[in-house]
Every structure is written in structure tokens, then in C-alpha cells.
Write a protein that holds these residues in place. Structure first.
Motif, PDB file in Angstrom:
ATOM      1  N   VAL A  77       0.879  -1.173   0.000  1.00  0.00           N
ATOM      2  CA  VAL A  77       0.000   0.000   0.000  1.00  0.00           C
ATOM      3  C   VAL A  77       0.912   1.217   0.000  1.00  0.00           C
ATOM      4  N   GLU A  78       0.662   2.149  -0.910  1.00  0.00           N
ATOM      5  CA  GLU A  78       1.573   3.288  -1.049  1.00  0.00           C
ATOM      6  C   GLU A  78       0.799   4.597  -1.146  1.00  0.00           C
ATOM      7  N   VAL A  96      -6.749  -0.361   3.171  1.00  0.00           N
ATOM      8  CA  VAL A  96      -7.011  -1.697   3.696  1.00  0.00           C
ATOM      9  C   VAL A  96      -6.662  -1.704   5.191  1.00  0.00           C
ATOM     10  N   GLU A  97      -7.455  -2.442   6.005  1.00  0.00           N
ATOM     11  CA  GLU A  97      -7.407  -2.207   7.449  1.00  0.00           C
ATOM     12  C   GLU A  97      -6.017  -2.355   8.073  1.00  0.00           C
ATOM     13  N   TRP A  98      -5.283  -3.410   7.757  1.00  0.00           N
ATOM     14  CA  TRP A  98      -4.011  -3.596   8.462  1.00  0.00           C
ATOM     15  C   TRP A  98      -3.060  -2.427   8.224  1.00  0.00           C
ATOM     16  N   SER A 142      -2.618  -8.057  21.388  1.00  0.00           N
ATOM     17  CA  SER A 142      -2.250  -6.755  20.868  1.00  0.00           C
ATOM     18  C   SER A 142      -1.220  -6.792  19.741  1.00  0.00           C
ATOM     19  N   SER A 143      -1.530  -7.581  18.738  1.00  0.00           N
ATOM     20  CA  SER A 143      -0.692  -7.571  17.536  1.00  0.00           C
ATOM     21  C   SER A 143      -0.694  -6.169  16.933  1.00  0.00           C
ATOM     22  N   SER A 144      -1.766  -5.417  17.158  1.00  0.00           N
ATOM     23  CA  SER A 144      -1.830  -4.069  16.581  1.00  0.00           C
ATOM     24  C   SER A 144      -0.824  -3.131  17.254  1.00  0.00           C
ATOM     25  N   VAL A 180      -7.522   3.933  12.625  1.00  0.00           N
ATOM     26  CA  VAL A 180      -8.193   2.630  12.528  1.00  0.00           C
ATOM     27  C   VAL A 180      -9.651   2.752  12.966  1.00  0.00           C
ATOM     28  N   GLY A 181      -9.889   3.574  13.977  1.00  0.00           N
ATOM     29  CA  GLY A 181     -11.260   3.772  14.444  1.00  0.00           C
ATOM     30  C   GLY A 181     -11.638   2.880  15.603  1.00  0.00           C
ATOM     31  N   ALA A 182     -10.642   2.373  16.357  1.00  0.00           N
ATOM     32  CA  ALA A 182     -10.935   1.573  17.556  1.00  0.00           C
ATOM     33  C   ALA A 182     -10.734   2.461  18.780  1.00  0.00           C
ATOM     34  N   PRO A 183     -11.791   2.624  19.611  1.00  0.00           N
ATOM     35  CA  PRO A 183     -11.728   3.612  20.698  1.00  0.00           C
ATOM     36  C   PRO A 183     -10.994   3.099  21.937  1.00  0.00           C
ATOM     37  N   THR A 184      -9.786   2.601  21.755  1.00  0.00           N
ATOM     38  CA  THR A 184      -9.055   1.928  22.832  1.00  0.00           C
ATOM     39  C   THR A 184      -8.287   2.922  23.703  1.00  0.00           C
TER      40      THR A 184
END
Ligand code: GLA
Length: 398
Positions: A77-78, A96-98, A142-144, A180-184
């Protein structure tokens, strides 16, 4: 260092660019020993970095673009670095999400650099990043944060930003929340950046003050077993955000900035003022904060064997009050305990992922077999069970 992950990142980089990387950086996943859903309530957590890591091979390019590729999604992805501000957060769905994790970190670090007076578009060079990882995905490890931590460490060095570890963790969290949009909360990124071998990170999520606390598992002949239920979860959807909203509602009703500002003595009043569901969410967070403080104190005074009952109580609170467990997690925890574990609980955000058990070294095979058999009997997907060891946070490897 995991030689296979390293080699894979190097090979992928070579395939992408046909030249050698500037260097290799890596960051770990994490296990949370205790303190769940307390981080975004300004409370306390006690995670440790694990010996599973994400490696990134990184190198500069002179066209002001950033390109990311990984062994789990071979399609690069560029984008132009100058386009990141338009992409995040408004148009993040186009990525793409990742790839939102590393590109989000680049975006957040450019903003941090700008805040520090650096002219981002003039001085921050283009970059290629090739990732490989042995952190299990979707297991609540937590791979992210491992991707974010490795990216932040690499870009901080290559761009010469000189940001400290807390600032890098904050950039990782910003990527997760907005790109990403994760409210962590901040727990995972702090563990990935600040981890040390044989130690846990006792973190005050309000002040971001972190104490490195020796865990002493090895001298006590204890192992930390991860029981990945293989039930996958995503924090950018559903339950996680709802729990967070309930906590904010509870704090507002009690007239405090965050649930961190309540103690167990406030619970009777809370129960009078709010509906039962909100009250139980609040009770989980307030008692969990107390359990973190108790666990750190107990560990320091009596060693790791003494924290078992706190792990057990934490699980019960998540199952009954916060309602984020699933039958697979409950079965893993109950079975491990019945087979002799010192203590056990689900770890991470919940709704799937992994449970942990603190187990005498000699009992690891028996506990593993007991949990595998219980899953087979219940007709659940076979769990993935392995030990983890407290390890270093993000670092440059080569
Ligand atoms: C996820 C989030 C963390 C934390 C935990 C629950 O791992 O990323 O910030 O909220 O859930 O403790």
C-alpha cells in the motif's frame, strides 16, 4: 530475537525495493496481567510485553512517499506522505485495514513533529516498511500495538524526531483511535514501548507514570500460560465502544471526570443513582483499579504466587459485571484453575481472544491437556495454548 521473523521482514523488503534496508526494528505484543478496561477510565493497568514480536525492515526513499507491505497481506500500500492528513481520519476506509496501523502512526508522528516545530513536508523523507510478525492476530495479545510500536520506533530513528517512549506510545494510540477507528486506551502501546524482560509495567493511565515491577515468575518456578480460544474479536466494532460509553455515563452520573476518581466506598451511592447495568459496569472498573493496586503491592511483598486470587476475582468481575467474557474464556479459566493453576483470567478487551493462567512449571502439560480436553468435550474449536515470557519493549534490532 526471532530469526525467522527477521529473515522474512528482510526478504520482503528486498523483494519490494531491490536494496538493503536502513535497519530492522521490532516491538512486542503484550499480555495484561491485571487491570482490564481501566485504561480509558484514567485508572491502573499492569501488563507486560511478551516474547512474540513484530519486525519491520525500514529504508528511506527520495520521492516523499510511504509504502507498507507485510507477510500477511503481500499487496503493498503506497501513499504520498503529504496525503496522509487528508486520509486520516476522514477517508481512512480507502486504506485496507491492516495498513491503517503503520500509515496511521506515520500520520500521527508527522503531526507530533509539526507540534514540535519540525517542517514535516520539507524534512521527513519517504520510507518503505516491510513487516513480519509472530504475534498471534485476534488473540487479544495486541498484535496491533506491536505493529504501531515497531513503526513508531523505526520512524522516530529514521526521521530523527527524538521523541520519548511515551510520545511514541501516544502516537500509536492516536493511530489506533483515529486512523483505525478503535476507541481503545493507552495500555497496549505503553506495554509495547516500555516493556522489560522479567518485568511488568505498572501504569497510571492518567499521569502516564510507569513503574517497572519485577515479576519473578522464573525464580518462583511459575509459567504464564496463554490459552487462545480462537474466538476472534475486533475493538473497532460493537461491545468495546458500548462498554466505554457506559463508563462515561457512570462517571457523569457520579459527577467525576473519570471512574478512576471513585473508590469502592462510593459504590453504594452509585448503586442508588444509576440503573443496574451501568452500576455493574462501574463496579467492575472501580474494583478492578483496586485489584491492580493490590496485585502490585502483593507481588512486591509476597511474590507472584500470592496474586492468584486477584486474577480469579478479576475474571469473575469481567464475566458477571462487565459482561465481556464468552463461554470459551470461562471454560479455559475454570478448567485451568481446577487443574491446579495459581490463578486465571481472560486478558485484553474481551468478547473472545485469550485467557491467561499462572501455573507451576511442572503442571503446564497437565493444565494444557485438561483445557484441550474440556474444549473438545464442549465441541469448541481447539484452543492454541503456549507460554509467554516478559520481554523487552520496542527496539532497534539491526
Ligand atoms: C484492548 C484495548 C486496551 C484496553 C483493553 C482492555 O486491549 O486496546 O486499551 O482497553 O482492551 O483492558
Amino acid at each position: 530475537m526471532n530469526a525467522a521473523t527477521d529473515t522474512a521482514a528482510r526478504a520482503l523488503f528486498a523483494e519490494l525495493t531491490a536494496h538493503e534496508p536502513t535497519g530492522l526494528w521490532s516491538a512486542p505484543g503484550r499480555v495484561n496481567l491485571i487491570g482490564e478496561h481501566t485504561d480509558y477510565n484514567d485508572g491502573f493497568v499492569f501488563p507486560f510485553a511478551i516474547d512474540f514480536r513484530t519486525v519491520v525492515a525500514a529504508g528511506t526513499r527520495d520521492d516523499g512517499r510511504i509504502r507498507v507491505v507485510s507477510t500477511f497481506d503481500q499487496v503493498p500500500v503506497e501513499v504520498a506522505l503529504d496525503d496522509l492528513d487528508a486520509l486520516f481520519p476522514a477517508r481512512r476506509d480507502e486504506i485496507v485495514e491492516w495498513a491503517r496501523y503503520p500509515l496511521g502512526v506515520a500520520w500521527a508522528l508527522r503531526a507530533a513533529a509539526r507540534d514540535a516545530g519540525v517542517d514535516a513536508s520539507a524534512s521527513l523523507t519517504g520510507i518503505d516498511l516491510a513487516f513480519s510478525s509472530d504475534v498471534p492476530v485476534g488473540a487479544g495479545l495486541s498484535s496491533s500495538a506491536a505493529i504501531e510500536g515497531a513503526t513508531a520506533a523505526a520512524l522516530n530513528d529514521i526521521w530523527g524526531l527524538g521523541l520519548d517512549r511515551v510520545a511514541l506510545a501516544q502516537a500509536g494510540r492516536r493511530a489506533e483511535n483515529e486512523a483505525v477507528g478503535a476507541p481503545t486506551g493507552i495500555m497496549d502501546q505503553m506495554a509495547a514501548l516500555l516493556g522489560e524482560s522479567d518485568a511488568g509495567i505498572f501504569l497510571d493511565c492518567r499521569s502516564l507514570e510507569a513503574d517497572v515491577v519485577e515479576l519473578g515468575f522464573a525464580p518462583a518456578a511459575l509459567e504464564l500460560l496463554v490459552m487462545d480460544t480462537r474466538v476472534t474479536h475486533a475493538h473497532s466494532t460493537g461491545g468495546y465502544g458500548e462498554r466505554r460509553a457506559a463508563c462515561e455515563r457512570g462517571a457523569a452520573i457520579m459527577g467525576v471526570p473519570a471512574l478512576r476518581d471513585l473508590s469502592v466506598d462510593d459504590l453504594p451511592r452509585a448503586q442508588e443513582l444509576m440503573d443496574d447495568v451501568t452500576f455493574r459496569r462501574v463496579r467492575h472498573v472501580v474494583t478492578e483499579d483496586q485489584r491492580v493496586l493490590d496485585a502490585v503491592r502483593t507481588l512486591r511483598a509476597e511474590g507472584p504466587r500470592a496474586i492468584g486470587s486477584l486474577l480469579d476475582a478479576s475474571h469473575a468481575s469481567m464475566r458477571d459485571d462487565f459482561e465481556i467474557s464468552v463461554p470459551e474464556l470461562d471454560l479455559a479459566v475454570d478448567t485451568a484453575r481446577a487443574a491446579g493453576a495459581v490463578g486465571a483470567r481472560m486478558t485484553g478487551g474481551g468478547f473472545g481472544g485469550a485467557a491467561i493462567a499462572l501455573v507451576d512449571r511442572g503442571l503446564v502439560p497437565a493444565v494444557t491437556t485438561a483445557v484441550e480436553e474440556a474444549f473438545a468435550e464442549a465441541g469448541f474449536t481447539a484452543p492454541h495454548i503456549f507460554t509467554v515470557h516478559p520481554s523487552d519493549g520496542a527496539r532497534r534490532d539491526a
